[in-house]
Write an enzyme that holds these catalytic residues in place. Sequence first.
Site, PDB file in Angstrom:
ATOM      1  N   THR A 157       6.253   4.067  -2.921  1.00  0.00           N
ATOM      2  CA  THR A 157       4.881   4.586  -2.823  1.00  0.00           C
ATOM      3  C   THR A 157       4.462   4.543  -1.344  1.00  0.00           C
ATOM      4  OG1 THR A 157       3.790   2.443  -3.206  1.00  0.00           O
ATOM      5  CG2 THR A 157       4.323   3.779  -5.156  1.00  0.00           C
ATOM      6  N   GLY A 188       5.579   6.732   0.593  1.00  0.00           N
ATOM      7  CA  GLY A 188       6.861   7.069   1.229  1.00  0.00           C
ATOM      8  C   GLY A 188       6.788   8.290   2.128  1.00  0.00           C
ATOM      9  N   SER A 232       4.811   8.385   4.877  1.00  0.00           N
ATOM     10  CA  SER A 232       4.260   8.016   6.183  1.00  0.00           C
ATOM     11  C   SER A 232       4.709   6.604   6.580  1.00  0.00           C
ATOM     12  CB  SER A 232       2.719   8.049   6.091  1.00  0.00           C
ATOM     13  OG  SER A 232       2.118   7.701   7.327  1.00  0.00           O
ATOM     14  N   GLY A 233       4.674   6.328   7.859  1.00  0.00           N
ATOM     15  CA  GLY A 233       4.807   4.973   8.396  1.00  0.00           C
ATOM     16  C   GLY A 233       5.987   4.170   7.855  1.00  0.00           C
ATOM     17  N   ILE A 234       5.694   2.965   7.400  1.00  0.00           N
ATOM     18  CA  ILE A 234       6.725   2.038   6.922  1.00  0.00           C
ATOM     19  C   ILE A 234       7.473   2.635   5.720  1.00  0.00           C
ATOM     20  CG2 ILE A 234       7.060  -0.215   5.807  1.00  0.00           C
ATOM     21  CD1 ILE A 234       4.576  -1.193   7.474  1.00  0.00           C
ATOM     22  N   GLY A 235       6.732   3.287   4.812  1.00  0.00           N
ATOM     23  CA  GLY A 235       7.352   3.847   3.606  1.00  0.00           C
ATOM     24  C   GLY A 235       8.348   4.941   3.947  1.00  0.00           C
ATOM     25  N   SER A 244       1.108  -8.610   4.065  1.00  0.00           N
ATOM     26  CA  SER A 244       0.844  -8.562   5.505  1.00  0.00           C
ATOM     27  C   SER A 244       0.681  -9.993   5.995  1.00  0.00           C
ATOM     28  CB  SER A 244      -0.458  -7.790   5.763  1.00  0.00           C
ATOM     29  OG  SER A 244      -0.981  -8.105   7.034  1.00  0.00           O
ATOM     30  N   TYR A 268      -9.411  -6.915   3.388  1.00  0.00           N
ATOM     31  CA  TYR A 268      -7.996  -6.510   3.553  1.00  0.00           C
ATOM     32  C   TYR A 268      -7.067  -7.716   3.406  1.00  0.00           C
ATOM     33  CZ  TYR A 268      -3.720  -4.648   5.662  1.00  0.00           C
ATOM     34  OH  TYR A 268      -2.415  -4.278   5.887  1.00  0.00           O
TER      35      TYR A 268
HETATM   36  P1  NAD Z   1       0.453   4.555   6.672  1.00  0.00           P
HETATM   37  O1  NAD Z   1      -0.981   4.904   6.653  1.00  0.00           O
HETATM   38  O2  NAD Z   1       1.367   5.267   7.610  1.00  0.00           O
HETATM   39  O3  NAD Z   1       1.079   4.625   5.219  1.00  0.00           O
HETATM   40  C1  NAD Z   1       0.346   4.269   4.080  1.00  0.00           C
HETATM   41  C2  NAD Z   1       0.806   5.151   2.959  1.00  0.00           C
HETATM   42  O4  NAD Z   1       0.129   4.774   1.765  1.00  0.00           O
HETATM   43  C3  NAD Z   1       0.473   6.607   3.234  1.00  0.00           C
HETATM   44  O5  NAD Z   1       1.549   7.403   2.818  1.00  0.00           O
HETATM   45  C4  NAD Z   1      -0.736   6.843   2.326  1.00  0.00           C
HETATM   46  O6  NAD Z   1      -0.867   8.171   1.926  1.00  0.00           O
HETATM   47  C5  NAD Z   1      -0.374   5.945   1.157  1.00  0.00           C
HETATM   48  N1  NAD Z   1      -1.534   5.656   0.338  1.00  0.00           N
HETATM   49  C6  NAD Z   1      -2.692   5.080   0.711  1.00  0.00           C
HETATM   50  N2  NAD Z   1      -3.534   5.029  -0.332  1.00  0.00           N
HETATM   51  C7  NAD Z   1      -2.880   5.579  -1.390  1.00  0.00           C
HETATM   52  C8  NAD Z   1      -3.219   5.820  -2.732  1.00  0.00           C
HETATM   53  N3  NAD Z   1      -4.436   5.500  -3.224  1.00  0.00           N
HETATM   54  N4  NAD Z   1      -2.317   6.405  -3.553  1.00  0.00           N
HETATM   55  C9  NAD Z   1      -1.090   6.755  -3.070  1.00  0.00           C
HETATM   56  N5  NAD Z   1      -0.717   6.557  -1.790  1.00  0.00           N
HETATM   57  C10 NAD Z   1      -1.608   5.987  -0.966  1.00  0.00           C
HETATM   58  O7  NAD Z   1       0.497   2.987   6.998  1.00  0.00           O
HETATM   59  P2  NAD Z   1       1.664   1.893   7.024  1.00  0.00           P
HETATM   60  O8  NAD Z   1       1.344   1.034   8.184  1.00  0.00           O
HETATM   61  O9  NAD Z   1       2.997   2.506   6.872  1.00  0.00           O
HETATM   62  O10 NAD Z   1       1.268   1.056   5.703  1.00  0.00           O
HETATM   63  C11 NAD Z   1       2.165   0.784   4.653  1.00  0.00           C
HETATM   64  C12 NAD Z   1       1.828  -0.578   4.083  1.00  0.00           C
HETATM   65  O11 NAD Z   1       2.068  -1.576   5.080  1.00  0.00           O
HETATM   66  C13 NAD Z   1       0.365  -0.765   3.655  1.00  0.00           C
HETATM   67  O12 NAD Z   1       0.335  -1.463   2.428  1.00  0.00           O
HETATM   68  C14 NAD Z   1      -0.218  -1.617   4.761  1.00  0.00           C
HETATM   69  O13 NAD Z   1      -1.306  -2.386   4.333  1.00  0.00           O
HETATM   70  C15 NAD Z   1       0.985  -2.469   5.122  1.00  0.00           C
HETATM   71  N6  NAD Z   1       0.953  -3.106   6.447  1.00  0.00           N
HETATM   72  C16 NAD Z   1       0.834  -2.351   7.570  1.00  0.00           C
HETATM   73  C17 NAD Z   1       0.807  -2.979   8.809  1.00  0.00           C
HETATM   74  C18 NAD Z   1       0.657  -2.200  10.086  1.00  0.00           C
HETATM   75  O14 NAD Z   1       0.337  -2.810  11.126  1.00  0.00           O
HETATM   76  N7  NAD Z   1       0.866  -0.886  10.084  1.00  0.00           N
HETATM   77  C19 NAD Z   1       0.906  -4.373   8.887  1.00  0.00           C
HETATM   78  C20 NAD Z   1       1.038  -5.105   7.716  1.00  0.00           C
HETATM   79  C21 NAD Z   1       1.060  -4.467   6.484  1.00  0.00           C
END
Ligand code: NAD
Length: 249
Positions: A12, A14, A16-19, A137, A150
């Site tokens: 999920t 997937g 963007s970003g980490i996914g 996190s 958060y």
């Molecule tokens: P991101 O914004 O690039 O990715 C988040 C993804 O979640 C996106 O694809 C978005 O569309 C999806 N998303 C959000 N709400 C949604 C919903 N209601 N239904 C379906 N999809 C949804 O950010 P990221 O940094 O890759 O975040 C991924 C995870 O990592 C998150 O849970 C975030 O809290 C966690 N995280 C991020 C960081 C950071 O610094 N980036 C640090 C610790 C934890």
Amino acid sequence: MGKLSGKTAVITGGNSGIGLSTAKAFVDEGANVVIFGRDQKSLDDAVETLGEAAIGVRGDVTSDTDLDALYAAAKERFGKVDALFANAGIADFAPLADASVDHFDRVFDVNVKGVFKTVQRGIDALSDGASVVLTTSVSNTKGMASMSAYSASKAAVRSFARTFSAELVARGIRVNAISPGPVATPIYTRAGLSEDEIEAMGAGMADQIPLKRFAEPREIASAVLFLASSDSSYVVGTELVVDGGWTQI
Ligand code: NAD
């Protein structure tokens, strides 16, 4: 042979970003991936990048109907789900004095209820011996201003890794959490911060991190790959912290 050859993974967030970075790492290791997100365009772009081993399903983690469609699509195309990365989440920050109930509900709906439902609706689709990874996190153990909702949401996710494990371990299903420090992803712009605010916050955080920088998404993806593969076959209910030493030194 790749670490995930013949396996199917659902991710999920997937698109963007980490996914997305994790989806790439999984495909490189031989997996089929089903990525799930809200935005059709970025899903399409991601599937094009990932190639034939990937399909995209549009939906929201707060919707049972969308999650049921996700697992139905995964089973129809690939027959089973061997790894689930419940990673979708939002960052939404507000000082305690100003935080609205809407703010609190938004964060908990996606980050807590969304993860709960993602795993709950997937239970029947998961094969015995599957691996589930939840994204928490380091904020679940650090007190940072403006992050009460958060950080509490991520503490709940940390707890889920233990309780879901207790319920699913009888089927050989391992549940663990990945706990990143700050990672360079679009999450900060989505949180409504301006470029200047992101730069100031980034510089402040990077200064406190022993490695003096944010993580790249691929540095989190390689740790998720460890938890998703049999390399971590004796790791259950734990939290793998990937934070450049921030919470340790
Ligand atoms: P991101 O914004 O690039 O990715 C988040 C993804 O979640 C996106 O694809 C978005 O569309 C999806 N998303 C959000 N709400 C949604 C919903 N209601 N239904 C379906 N999809 C949804 O950010 P990221 O940094 O890759 O975040 C991924 C995870 O990592 C998150 O849970 C975030 O809290 C966690 N995280 C991020 C960081 C950071 O610094 N980036 C640090 C610790 C934890």
